[in-house]
Write a protein that holds these residues in place. Sequence first.
Motif, PDB file in Angstrom:
ATOM      1  N   GLU A 140       0.821  -1.219   0.000  1.00 57.82           N
ATOM      2  CA  GLU A 140       0.000   0.000   0.000  1.00 57.82           C
ATOM      3  C   GLU A 140       0.854   1.267   0.000  1.00 57.82           C
ATOM      4  O   GLU A 140       0.432   2.305  -0.521  1.00 57.82           O
ATOM      5  N   VAL A 141       2.057   1.201   0.571  1.00 56.23           N
ATOM      6  CA  VAL A 141       2.923   2.383   0.581  1.00 56.23           C
ATOM      7  C   VAL A 141       4.012   2.291  -0.502  1.00 56.23           C
ATOM      8  O   VAL A 141       5.023   2.992  -0.451  1.00 56.23           O
ATOM      9  N   LYS A 142       3.797   1.425  -1.458  1.00 55.93           N
ATOM     10  CA  LYS A 142       4.639   1.321  -2.649  1.00 55.93           C
ATOM     11  C   LYS A 142       6.084   0.930  -2.337  1.00 55.93           C
ATOM     12  O   LYS A 142       7.039   1.448  -2.928  1.00 55.93           O
ATOM     13  N   ILE A 143       6.224   0.017  -1.394  1.00 59.78           N
ATOM     14  CA  ILE A 143       7.526  -0.565  -1.099  1.00 59.78           C
ATOM     15  C   ILE A 143       7.579  -1.962  -1.709  1.00 59.78           C
ATOM     16  O   ILE A 143       6.636  -2.739  -1.564  1.00 59.78           O
ATOM     17  N   ALA A 144       8.684  -2.266  -2.374  1.00 55.55           N
ATOM     18  CA  ALA A 144       8.886  -3.594  -2.951  1.00 55.55           C
ATOM     19  C   ALA A 144       9.558  -4.476  -1.898  1.00 55.55           C
ATOM     20  O   ALA A 144      10.710  -4.240  -1.524  1.00 55.55           O
ATOM     21  N   ASP A 145       8.840  -5.476  -1.391  1.00 62.79           N
ATOM     22  CA  ASP A 145       9.411  -6.352  -0.365  1.00 62.79           C
ATOM     23  C   ASP A 145      10.051  -7.570  -1.020  1.00 62.79           C
ATOM     24  O   ASP A 145       9.476  -8.178  -1.908  1.00 62.79           O
ATOM     25  N   VAL A 146      11.249  -7.898  -0.568  1.00 64.48           N
ATOM     26  CA  VAL A 146      11.994  -9.004  -1.171  1.00 64.48           C
ATOM     27  C   VAL A 146      11.494 -10.339  -0.623  1.00 64.48           C
ATOM     28  O   VAL A 146      10.868 -10.416   0.425  1.00 64.48           O
ATOM     29  N   HIS A 147      11.806 -11.403  -1.355  1.00 64.89           N
ATOM     30  CA  HIS A 147      11.275 -12.725  -1.018  1.00 64.89           C
ATOM     31  C   HIS A 147      11.913 -13.308   0.239  1.00 64.89           C
ATOM     32  O   HIS A 147      11.237 -13.806   1.132  1.00 64.89           O
ATOM     33  N   THR A 148      13.231 -13.244   0.324  1.00 68.34           N
ATOM     34  CA  THR A 148      13.932 -13.867   1.452  1.00 68.34           C
ATOM     35  C   THR A 148      13.629 -13.123   2.747  1.00 68.34           C
ATOM     36  O   THR A 148      13.605 -11.887   2.775  1.00 68.34           O
ATOM     37  N   GLN A 149      13.410 -13.874   3.827  1.00 66.53           N
ATOM     38  CA  GLN A 149      13.218 -13.261   5.128  1.00 66.53           C
ATOM     39  C   GLN A 149      13.922 -14.109   6.181  1.00 66.53           C
ATOM     40  O   GLN A 149      14.306 -15.245   5.936  1.00 66.53           O
ATOM     41  N   VAL A 150      14.097 -13.519   7.361  1.00 59.29           N
ATOM     42  CA  VAL A 150      14.743 -14.205   8.471  1.00 59.29           C
ATOM     43  C   VAL A 150      13.706 -14.418   9.566  1.00 59.29           C
ATOM     44  O   VAL A 150      12.995 -13.481   9.945  1.00 59.29           O
ATOM     45  N   ALA A 151      13.611 -15.638  10.072  1.00 62.19           N
ATOM     46  CA  ALA A 151      12.661 -15.982  11.131  1.00 62.19           C
ATOM     47  C   ALA A 151      13.448 -16.538  12.314  1.00 62.19           C
ATOM     48  O   ALA A 151      13.973 -17.649  12.258  1.00 62.19           O
ATOM     49  N   LEU A 152      13.537 -15.749  13.378  1.00 62.06           N
ATOM     50  CA  LEU A 152      14.327 -16.119  14.548  1.00 62.06           C
ATOM     51  C   LEU A 152      13.423 -16.714  15.629  1.00 62.06           C
ATOM     52  O   LEU A 152      12.433 -16.101  16.031  1.00 62.06           O
ATOM     53  N   SER A 153      13.796 -17.889  16.100  1.00 61.25           N
ATOM     54  CA  SER A 153      13.019 -18.580  17.124  1.00 61.25           C
ATOM     55  C   SER A 153      13.516 -18.215  18.513  1.00 61.25           C
ATOM     56  O   SER A 153      14.726 -18.175  18.763  1.00 61.25           O
ATOM     57  N   MET A 154      12.573 -17.958  19.418  1.00 61.32           N
ATOM     58  CA  MET A 154      12.946 -17.679  20.793  1.00 61.32           C
ATOM     59  C   MET A 154      13.630 -18.877  21.447  1.00 61.32           C
ATOM     60  O   MET A 154      14.347 -18.734  22.430  1.00 61.32           O
ATOM     61  N   PHE A 155      13.427 -20.078  20.901  1.00 54.40           N
ATOM     62  CA  PHE A 155      13.959 -21.289  21.517  1.00 54.40           C
ATOM     63  C   PHE A 155      15.405 -21.586  21.134  1.00 54.40           C
ATOM     64  O   PHE A 155      16.147 -22.182  21.917  1.00 54.40           O
ATOM     65  N   VAL A 156      15.809 -21.185  19.921  1.00 53.94           N
ATOM     66  CA  VAL A 156      17.151 -21.578  19.456  1.00 53.94           C
ATOM     67  C   VAL A 156      18.024 -20.416  19.004  1.00 53.94           C
ATOM     68  O   VAL A 156      19.237 -20.600  18.845  1.00 53.94           O
TER      69      VAL A 156
END
Length: 206
Positions: A137-153
């Motif tokens: 909606e604010v015309k930002i191109a979001d890239v495919h790769t993302q980082v998902a950090l687990s609270m457990f590890v």
Amino acid sequence: MIRIAVIVGSTRPGRRGESVANWVVDTAAALPAVIDGRVAVELVDLAAFDLPMLDEPVPAAFASYAHDHTRRWADTVAGFDGFVFVTPEYNHSFPAALKNAIDFLYAEWHHKAAGFVGYGIHGGTRAVEQLRQVMAEVKIADVHTQVALSMFVDFTFTDPADPTDPGTCTPGPHNVAALGTMLDEIVAWSAALKPLRAPAAEPLSV
């Protein structure tokens, strides 16, 4: 030079986002493009801006800002070519403080690139999915790769039984690799979109 802001999306006291954002900035410092000066990666902490709940009398699309805190935030965002949003997951979404900060502005976000580093019990993945919708909606191109950090590890705690211990972000090698890929994508897209970016926020024509 391409300037990338690492935005700390939580303002909660005792938040873990600051540790995560510092890890992003420190890891980015090893990128060849950062080492040779073609890219700058900088920390932007929402808590430092002390934004109230949206209080502008005119919609952001008109870029007619009445308050100093809005103009300060607008000048900061306008100076960057891309963003890394660091966000926890609160009740299946991202923090209200981050949504509020995004909503304060409009043209300052346009034609830039963004990536996401989520963290939480589920790696912040559901927060990131909702953020992607806002980016469009604010015309930002979001890239495919993302980082998902687990609270457990991906965090180390002095006292795991203490809920006030923010811990230290200590991601595994696969997340370090994912962050490197994501940053490369953000830099590439930021450079590709540069011809479309206005030099400053432009009000909506009516």
